[in-house]
Design a protein around this motif. Structure first.
Motif, short mmCIF file in Angstrom:
data_model
loop_
_atom_site.label_atom_id
_atom_site.label_comp_id
_atom_site.label_asym_id
_atom_site.label_seq_id
_atom_site.Cartn_x
_atom_site.Cartn_y
_atom_site.Cartn_z
N ALA A 135 4.52 -1.28 -5.77
CA ALA A 135 3.44 -0.67 -4.98
C ALA A 135 2.53 -1.75 -4.41
N MET A 136 2.27 -2.80 -5.18
CA MET A 136 1.44 -3.90 -4.68
C MET A 136 2.10 -4.57 -3.48
N LEU A 137 3.40 -4.84 -3.58
CA LEU A 137 4.11 -5.50 -2.48
C LEU A 137 4.19 -4.59 -1.25
N GLU A 138 4.36 -3.31 -1.47
CA GLU A 138 4.38 -2.37 -0.35
C GLU A 138 3.02 -2.34 0.35
N PHE A 139 1.95 -2.44 -0.42
CA PHE A 139 0.61 -2.51 0.15
C PHE A 139 0.46 -3.75 1.02
N VAL A 140 0.94 -4.89 0.52
CA VAL A 140 0.85 -6.13 1.29
C VAL A 140 1.65 -6.00 2.59
N ALA A 141 2.85 -5.42 2.49
CA ALA A 141 3.68 -5.26 3.68
C ALA A 141 2.98 -4.40 4.74
N ALA A 142 2.22 -3.41 4.28
CA ALA A 142 1.61 -2.46 5.21
C ALA A 142 0.26 -2.91 5.75
N THR A 143 -0.46 -3.76 5.00
CA THR A 143 -1.86 -3.99 5.36
C THR A 143 -2.28 -5.45 5.47
N ALA A 144 -1.60 -6.37 4.81
CA ALA A 144 -2.16 -7.71 4.66
C ALA A 144 -2.13 -8.50 5.98
N GLN A 145 -3.21 -9.24 6.21
CA GLN A 145 -3.32 -10.14 7.36
C GLN A 145 -3.62 -11.55 6.84
N LEU A 161 -6.25 -17.01 -0.42
CA LEU A 161 -6.89 -15.70 -0.48
C LEU A 161 -6.01 -14.71 -1.23
N CYS A 162 -6.63 -13.85 -2.02
CA CYS A 162 -5.91 -12.82 -2.76
C CYS A 162 -5.69 -11.62 -1.85
N LEU A 163 -4.42 -11.35 -1.53
CA LEU A 163 -4.10 -10.21 -0.67
C LEU A 163 -3.98 -8.92 -1.45
N ALA A 164 -3.62 -9.02 -2.74
CA ALA A 164 -3.47 -7.81 -3.57
C ALA A 164 -3.33 -8.22 -5.02
N VAL A 165 -3.68 -7.31 -5.91
CA VAL A 165 -3.48 -7.51 -7.34
C VAL A 165 -2.73 -6.31 -7.90
N GLU A 166 -2.02 -6.55 -8.97
CA GLU A 166 -1.26 -5.48 -9.61
C GLU A 166 -2.16 -4.64 -10.51
N GLY A 218 -3.50 -6.02 -15.12
CA GLY A 218 -2.20 -6.22 -14.52
C GLY A 218 -1.65 -7.59 -14.82
N GLN A 219 -0.44 -7.84 -14.32
CA GLN A 219 0.25 -9.09 -14.60
C GLN A 219 0.75 -9.77 -13.32
N GLY A 220 0.17 -9.41 -12.17
CA GLY A 220 0.66 -9.99 -10.93
C GLY A 220 -0.40 -10.00 -9.85
N ALA A 221 -0.19 -10.89 -8.87
CA ALA A 221 -1.08 -10.98 -7.71
C ALA A 221 -0.30 -11.57 -6.55
N VAL A 222 -0.77 -11.29 -5.35
CA VAL A 222 -0.23 -11.91 -4.13
C VAL A 222 -1.33 -12.74 -3.51
N VAL A 223 -1.04 -14.02 -3.27
CA VAL A 223 -2.02 -14.95 -2.70
C VAL A 223 -1.40 -15.65 -1.50
N ALA A 224 -2.17 -15.79 -0.42
CA ALA A 224 -1.75 -16.53 0.76
C ALA A 224 -2.94 -17.32 1.28
N GLN A 225 -2.72 -18.62 1.50
CA GLN A 225 -3.74 -19.50 2.05
C GLN A 225 -5.02 -19.46 1.21
N LYS A 227 2.70 -18.47 4.17
CA LYS A 227 2.90 -17.02 4.23
C LYS A 227 2.47 -16.32 2.95
N GLY A 228 2.36 -17.06 1.85
CA GLY A 228 1.91 -16.47 0.61
C GLY A 228 3.04 -16.24 -0.38
N LEU A 229 2.66 -15.82 -1.58
CA LEU A 229 3.64 -15.67 -2.65
C LEU A 229 3.19 -14.61 -3.65
N LEU A 230 4.16 -14.11 -4.36
CA LEU A 230 3.93 -13.23 -5.51
C LEU A 230 3.93 -14.08 -6.76
N TYR A 231 2.95 -13.85 -7.63
CA TYR A 231 2.90 -14.57 -8.91
C TYR A 231 2.84 -13.56 -10.05
#
Length: 268
Positions: free
Chosen positions: A184-194, A172-177, A163-170, A202-206
């Motif tokens: 779909a990755m961002l929807e997963f973060v919205a539904a599950t990430a703590q 920690l990797c919350l999700a990878v593409e 993949g070409q993307g990841a979500v990281v906060a503090q 709050k974290g970011l998409l890269y």
């Protein structure tokens, strides 16, 4: 090299954005099953008829091509191959088994061997591939650390063609593409990430290309919908590798980010 330009189009808004950036109308050829948005192709082709497509482009005065839009590996129908394209089957199938990057490199190689100059989106629409700088908002030092961590993760993902993307906060990797894509990755973060600390970053998409990727093909793409999904996921911003990511509708994307309170940063 002079001559007409052809856009080999897939799904999404990028083919139309490239057409809008050009002074002269290109020939638009779309892969069957992957039609672009907001744009009527001049012709639709199948991969089993690749050589007839190359001959048609040449007969139409095309000397340059650019690949734009999303495609998935099509299911090939042996009954549809013409004799010339059938000779490429072992090469194409072998490349498809090697991953998306290998498959795209093989197709680009076929076009180059046929005498076409293969260009990237940045070559014909440089405004869609921003250079380094903070476009809006202001990343904090914590965001900068998260961006550095995310860049490491995306480089590791890309090295194995995942993949070409990841979500990281503090940190920690919350999700990878993966195959389902960025939305779909961002929807997963919205539904599950703590987040470990709700009061901290709050974290970011890269997003970034894969290491060693041919920047003429398959660049990551961001747009207004990405901003909306990132905001819904509770992120602070979107970061991408400067010069390696396509930004669709830049003004609209910036306006959406400002309205949502997100920063946009093309990271060197």
């Amino acid at each position: 090299m002079t001559g007409r330009l052809a856009i080999i189009a897939g799904r999404g808004l990028l083919p139309a954005a490239l057409v809008a950036a050009l002074d002269e109308a290109p020939l638009v050829a779309s892969l069957d099953g992957f039609l672009p948005e907001g744009l009527e192709p001049d012709l639709v082709f199948r991969l089993e008829r690749l050589v007839p497509l190359l001959r048609h482009l040449e007969d139409s005065g095309v000397t340059r091509v650019v690949f734009a839009g999303a495609v998935q590996r099509p299911r090939l129908d042996p009954a549809l191959f013409d004799a010339a394209t059938a000779q490429m089957v072992p090469r194409l199938l072998g490349a498809m088994q090697g991953g998306d990057d290998a498959a795209l490199r093989a197709v680009v190689g076929v076009f180059e061997e046929a005498g076409f100059q293969v260009l990237g989106a940045a070559d014909i629409a440089p405004a869609l591939v921003p250079g380094a700088g903070v476009i809006c908002g202001q990343p904090t030092p914590a965001d900068e650390r998260d961006a550095a961590r995310a860049a490491q993760i995306v480089a590791a993902l890309g090295a194995v063609d995942v993949g070409q993307g990841a979500v990281v906060a503090q940190g920690l990797c919350l999700a990878v593409e993966s195959l389902p894509g960025t939305d779909a990755m961002l929807e997963f973060v919205a539904a599950t990430a703590q987040r470990p600390n709700p009061a901290a970053a709050k974290g970011l998409l890269y997003k970034a290309p894969k290491p060693g990727q041919d920047l003429r093909i398959d660049l990551p793409t961001l747009g207004v919908q990405t901003v909306q999904k990132a905001a819904a996921a509770g992120l602070a911003g979107i970061v991408w590798q400067a010069g390696g990511v396509i930004v669709l509708q830049p003004a609209a994307m910036q306006a959406a980010a400002e309205a949502a309170g997100l920063f946009l940063w093309a990271r060197p």
